[in-house]
Design a protein around this motif. Structure first.
Motif, PDB file in Angstrom:
ATOM      1  N   LYS A 185       0.843  -1.104  -0.057  1.00  0.00           N
ATOM      2  CA  LYS A 185      -0.152   0.070  -0.202  1.00  0.00           C
ATOM      3  C   LYS A 185       0.722   1.229   0.118  1.00  0.00           C
ATOM      4  N   ASN A 186       2.164   1.017   0.330  1.00  0.00           N
ATOM      5  CA  ASN A 186       2.953   2.362   0.328  1.00  0.00           C
ATOM      6  C   ASN A 186       3.992   2.377  -0.977  1.00  0.00           C
ATOM      7  N   ALA A 187       3.667   1.411  -1.929  1.00  0.00           N
ATOM      8  CA  ALA A 187       4.337   1.785  -3.094  1.00  0.00           C
ATOM      9  C   ALA A 187       4.301   3.064  -3.881  1.00  0.00           C
ATOM     10  N   LEU A 188       5.152   3.447  -4.572  1.00  0.00           N
ATOM     11  CA  LEU A 188       5.399   4.775  -5.521  1.00  0.00           C
ATOM     12  C   LEU A 188       4.482   4.280  -6.534  1.00  0.00           C
ATOM     13  N   PHE A 189       4.279   5.436  -7.077  1.00  0.00           N
ATOM     14  CA  PHE A 189       3.664   5.339  -8.597  1.00  0.00           C
ATOM     15  C   PHE A 189       4.614   4.991  -9.538  1.00  0.00           C
ATOM     16  N   LYS A 190       5.840   5.626  -9.420  1.00  0.00           N
ATOM     17  CA  LYS A 190       6.712   5.216 -10.310  1.00  0.00           C
ATOM     18  C   LYS A 190       7.391   3.823 -10.455  1.00  0.00           C
ATOM     19  N   GLU A 191       7.045   3.065  -9.176  1.00  0.00           N
ATOM     20  CA  GLU A 191       7.377   1.839  -9.143  1.00  0.00           C
ATOM     21  C   GLU A 191       6.425   0.800  -9.801  1.00  0.00           C
ATOM     22  N   TRP A 200       4.402   2.173 -12.607  1.00  0.00           N
ATOM     23  CA  TRP A 200       4.194   2.542 -13.891  1.00  0.00           C
ATOM     24  C   TRP A 200       5.640   2.990 -14.670  1.00  0.00           C
ATOM     25  N   ASN A 201       6.040   1.994 -15.446  1.00  0.00           N
ATOM     26  CA  ASN A 201       7.580   2.178 -16.030  1.00  0.00           C
ATOM     27  C   ASN A 201       7.600   2.430 -17.291  1.00  0.00           C
ATOM     28  N   ASN A 259      11.019  -0.104 -23.333  1.00  0.00           N
ATOM     29  CA  ASN A 259      11.268  -0.349 -24.498  1.00  0.00           C
ATOM     30  C   ASN A 259      10.401   0.679 -25.327  1.00  0.00           C
ATOM     31  N   GLY A 260      10.483   1.928 -24.806  1.00  0.00           N
ATOM     32  CA  GLY A 260       9.982   2.791 -25.807  1.00  0.00           C
ATOM     33  C   GLY A 260       8.348   3.235 -25.299  1.00  0.00           C
ATOM     34  N   ALA A 261       7.768   2.379 -24.477  1.00  0.00           N
ATOM     35  CA  ALA A 261       6.276   2.505 -24.290  1.00  0.00           C
ATOM     36  C   ALA A 261       6.155   2.456 -22.513  1.00  0.00           C
ATOM     37  N   TRP A 262       5.163   3.111 -22.123  1.00  0.00           N
ATOM     38  CA  TRP A 262       4.809   3.069 -20.725  1.00  0.00           C
ATOM     39  C   TRP A 262       4.085   1.676 -20.459  1.00  0.00           C
ATOM     40  N   ARG A 263       4.382   1.001 -19.415  1.00  0.00           N
ATOM     41  CA  ARG A 263       3.831  -0.171 -19.185  1.00  0.00           C
ATOM     42  C   ARG A 263       3.445  -0.080 -17.697  1.00  0.00           C
ATOM     43  N   PHE A 294       4.202  12.088 -18.914  1.00  0.00           N
ATOM     44  CA  PHE A 294       4.920  11.842 -17.430  1.00  0.00           C
ATOM     45  C   PHE A 294       6.375  12.473 -17.720  1.00  0.00           C
ATOM     46  N   ASN A 295       6.789  13.163 -16.747  1.00  0.00           N
ATOM     47  CA  ASN A 295       8.150  13.792 -16.693  1.00  0.00           C
ATOM     48  C   ASN A 295       9.033  12.504 -15.943  1.00  0.00           C
ATOM     49  N   THR A 296      10.035  12.276 -16.725  1.00  0.00           N
ATOM     50  CA  THR A 296      11.086  11.272 -16.483  1.00  0.00           C
ATOM     51  C   THR A 296      12.141  11.688 -15.556  1.00  0.00           C
ATOM     52  N   SER A 297      12.406  12.983 -15.650  1.00  0.00           N
ATOM     53  CA  SER A 297      13.315  13.741 -14.810  1.00  0.00           C
ATOM     54  C   SER A 297      12.889  14.877 -14.086  1.00  0.00           C
ATOM     55  N   GLY A 298      13.117  15.092 -12.594  1.00  0.00           N
ATOM     56  CA  GLY A 298      12.721  16.054 -11.922  1.00  0.00           C
ATOM     57  C   GLY A 298      11.281  15.891 -11.351  1.00  0.00           C
ATOM     58  N   ASP A 299      10.498  16.865 -10.706  1.00  0.00           N
ATOM     59  CA  ASP A 299       9.494  16.582  -9.853  1.00  0.00           C
ATOM     60  C   ASP A 299       8.474  16.670 -11.054  1.00  0.00           C
ATOM     61  N   ASP A 300       7.131  16.350 -10.875  1.00  0.00           N
ATOM     62  CA  ASP A 300       6.018  16.527 -11.656  1.00  0.00           C
ATOM     63  C   ASP A 300       5.431  17.886 -11.596  1.00  0.00           C
TER      64      ASP A 300
END
Length: 339
Positions: A224-230, A232-233, A236-240, A269-275
């Motif tokens: 329940k404490n998992a981060l969103f970035k963990e 949604w990755n 191979n050139g796509a978000w999964r 989504f921003n892959t570098s820095g804060d949202d």
């Protein structure tokens, strides 16, 4: 009024004592009493009561040596406690419009001079009100009528022919107008900026959380404490999704998962820095009120080619541009156009 003796002493101390000290070479000096400034001038203060009888407000004002007042009143140029849906509450704005027009003597200015004043000053007079209140239709029609008469050089009580409809003048230059911003669009854009500021303010929050939007999926999540970035990755050139469910997803939970992935696939989504929140219509991601006003007004053609030919040229004087526009619109007061 029934206040305790200790409370009264506290208030009297706050009102009668004002002392301060200054830093000298980094060390505070001895405190000294202020002879001028930093004191409350009760003779210039007003006392208001909410849900309190007027007689009690008057008695307290006499006790404090200040003035008893009532709602509505004006503070920093804005009405407080008034009904802004009524036209009478906007009389200050309308009076300012008429005052400016009477001072400028529109019959002494050329049409390009009146156009410049409409663009710069007349369009900015009501912005303080527009940024906080939704203007009634009657007020907007009255202000637009004032601008229209001023542009054509008419007096307030004078009735003459308008050679071009005001709605066409409000169109962008690429649409054969003069690019004058509609007051209604400006009002809506200024109010919309509050939504933008709400989203930008991190202390207020960034909207509803995914666990509130998809409670069934949240119940199936192992951590329940998992981060969103963990979960949604970018692979191979796509978000999964990299989900970690307690059990196999099926039924309504499966429908929720499809809806969630469809929802996420439509976002950037921003892959570098804060949202951060970004506005797609601006190259820097900011919220420009002028552009929003043009979008609401329909003065921006989102499908237009940047190379579209327009009558307006920045290389020639404004009065020549306006004369060409009037010529193309057959708005020159010649016998042929007036017949």
């Amino acid at each position: 009024m029934g206040f305790g003796e200790k409370w009264i002493k506290w208030i009297c101390t706050c009102l009668k004592s004002a002392s301060t000290s200054v830093l000298i070479n980094g060390s505070p000096s001895n405190e000294f009493y202020m002879e001028r400034g930093l004191r409350i001038n009760l003779s210039k203060c007003n006392l208001f009561g909410i849900g309190v009888p007027k007689a009690d407000v008057k008695n307290m004002a006499d006790l404090l040596k200040c003035k008893a007042s009532s709602f509505p009143f004006t503070y920093l140029g804005l009405p407080i406690g008034g009904n802004m849906k009524k036209k009478a509450s906007w009389s200050v704005v309308e009076d300012k419009f008429l005052k400016k027009l009477s001072d400028w003597k529109s019959n002494c200015l050329s049409i390009e001079g009146r156009f410049t004043l409409i663009q710069s000053v007349l369009s900015s007079i009501p912005l303080f009100y527009f940024s906080l209140f939704k203007a009634p239709n009657s007020v907007l029609k009255s202000l637009e009528s004032t601008r229209r008469k001023f542009f054509w050089g008419f007096k307030e009580d004078e009735k003459r022919i308008h050679l071009v409809a005001w709605e066409k003048i409000l169109n962008s230059k690429s649409k054969d107008g003069l690019g004058v911003i509609s007051l209604r669009a400006k009002n809506d854009a200024l109010l919309a900026k509050w939504i933008w500021r709400f989203c930008q303010d991190m202390s207020i929050g960034q909207g509803r959380k995914l666990k509130d939007l998809y409670p069934r999926l949240y119940a199936m999540e192992r951590d329940k404490n998992a981060l969103f970035k963990e979960r949604w990755n970018y692979i191979n050139g796509a978000w999964r999704g990299a989900w970690n469910w307690k059990s196999t997803i099926r039924g309504r939970s499966s429908d929720d998962l499809k809806a969630l992935e469809r929802h996420l696939s439509q976002m950037t989504f921003n892959t570098s820095g804060d949202d951060v929140w970004s506005w797609n219509w601006d190259k820097n991601g900011f919220f420009p009120v002028n552009l929003m006003s043009k979008l609401l007004q329909g003065a921006v053609d989102t499908n237009a080619d940047n190379n579209d030919i327009s009558f307006w040229s920045p290389l020639i004087p404004k009065k020549v541009n306006i004369f060409i526009w009037r010529l193309l619109k057959e708005a020159i007061p010649a016998r042929f156009n007036l017949s």
